[in-house]
Design an enzyme around this catalytic site. Structure first.
Site, short mmCIF file in Angstrom:
data_model
loop_
_atom_site.label_atom_id
_atom_site.label_comp_id
_atom_site.label_asym_id
_atom_site.label_seq_id
_atom_site.Cartn_x
_atom_site.Cartn_y
_atom_site.Cartn_z
N CYS A 256 2.33 4.01 11.11
CA CYS A 256 3.26 2.89 11.01
C CYS A 256 4.81 3.28 10.74
O CYS A 256 5.16 3.90 11.82
CB CYS A 256 2.79 1.83 10.19
SG CYS A 256 3.66 0.39 10.38
N LYS B 78 0.06 8.76 4.44
CA LYS B 78 1.35 8.48 5.16
C LYS B 78 2.44 8.99 4.32
O LYS B 78 2.64 8.98 3.11
CB LYS B 78 1.39 6.92 4.94
CG LYS B 78 2.46 6.25 5.69
CD LYS B 78 2.28 4.82 5.73
CE LYS B 78 3.46 4.03 6.43
NZ LYS B 78 3.10 2.67 6.65
N GLU C 266 -3.82 -0.14 11.48
CA GLU C 266 -3.63 0.39 10.42
C GLU C 266 -4.12 -0.75 9.46
O GLU C 266 -4.05 -1.97 9.53
CB GLU C 266 -1.95 0.30 9.82
CG GLU C 266 -1.63 0.74 8.70
CD GLU C 266 -0.10 0.47 8.05
OE1 GLU C 266 0.23 1.30 7.09
OE2 GLU C 266 0.52 -0.01 8.97
#
Length: 298
Positions: free
Chosen positions: A158, A121, A48
């Site tokens: 994540c 995200k 990431e």
């Protein structure tokens, strides 16, 4: 993809320490992508926000200058060429500027260099050392599955990995492999807190519950960011890994060294096992209305 009931694919997780210089980090990523390709990798996951330090340790307005628009993004353009040259699939993590919005995003690059689209995200954390809500809007793409040369890929980022709903949503849409690029390490407010085993077990559960392979890529190294309260340090713990469709660890890295992890899966064989196990046959969506609420009330 091979015919005759076999679709073998080699997946890969990369792991390296970032500097705070974009060009240096891209050179490192390219070097490791080429190393992975030489070993036979076809789907290669880079960690990431690999263009620089994990800047979310601080709330600093000058860090918004690190964001760039999706269209014409120089890192994506450069790595598209690499993907096409090597014939590999490359999900590219980047800090996206979209007019007055900002996202923690992934561009999915297919093996011919085609950009298959964007994932933003969905779950944005906000805690000591991981102050992402200052920088990122919640993603608006929904969970997506990309139909690549080597299979259908679901990718989340994540903090998304702590939510089983995300993994299930991607597999329900046909994902055959799950990818999680990550930046996680020590906790600045509590140096005794080490989440690495918890972090890994949660994703092993996603692989096992959905009967799909899973790839997690994390960074290593100590990074220091100047904040409004002085310096903040995170030591990123690596431990990148690949899990098989029962949640078993098939490849893993340590917490200090660069890594190029590979594993091969026969996606048709995995598909057969997933279908015969019955967990998707026996689902009861009519009973899951509580999942659409925050407090469980239906």
């Amino acid at each position: 993809m091979e015919g005759g009931g076999e679709r073998k694919v080699v997946v890969c997780a990369l792991q390296f320490a970032c500097t705070d210089d974009v060009s240096t980090n891209i050179v490192t990523a390219e070097r490791l992508v080429r190393a992975a390709h030489r070993k036979g990798a076809q789907i290669i996951l880079i960690q990431e926000l690999f263009e620089g330090y994990y800047f979310c340790q601080a709330q600093r307005e000058d860090f918004f200058s690190r964001a760039k628009p999706y269209n014409g993004h120089p890192t994506i353009t450069r790595l598209q060429k690499l993907a096409k040259e090597l014939g590999v699939v490359l999900p590219i993590s980047f800090f996206e500027e979209a007019n007055n919005a900002h996202y923690n995003s992934i561009a999915m690059i297919d093996a011919d260099g085609t950009d298959l689209g964007l994932y933003r995200k969905s779950h944005i954390p906000d805690g000591p050392g991981y102050q992402e809500k200052f920088y990122f809007n919640p993603g608006d793409t929904g969970f997506k599955v990309f139909n690549t040369k080597y299979g259908k890929i679901g990718v989340a980022i994540c903090w998304d990995q702590w939510f089983p709903e995300a993994a299930r949503a991607m597999v329900l849409q046909g994902a055959e492999v799950l990818l999680y690029p990550t930046a996680i390490g020590s906790e600045p407010q509590d140096q005794g807190l080490d989440s690495r085993e918890h972090w890994r077990r949660v994703m092993q559960g996603h692989a096992g519950a959905n009967l799909v392979p899973l790839v997690a890529s994390n960074r290593i190294g100590k990074e220091t960011i100047e904040t409004e309260h002085g310096n903040s340090d995170i030591t990123f713990y690596g431990n990148s890994f690949i899990a098989g469709p029962t949640g078993e660890i098939v490849a893993s890295a340590g917490d200090k060294e660069e890594a190029v992890l590979l594993a091969e899966f026969d996606l048709d064989k995995v598909k057969s096992k997933r279908h015969s196990w019955g967990v998707f046959r026996d689902r009861r969506p009519d009973l899951y209305k509580a999942l659409l609420t925050l407090d469980g009330r239906t």
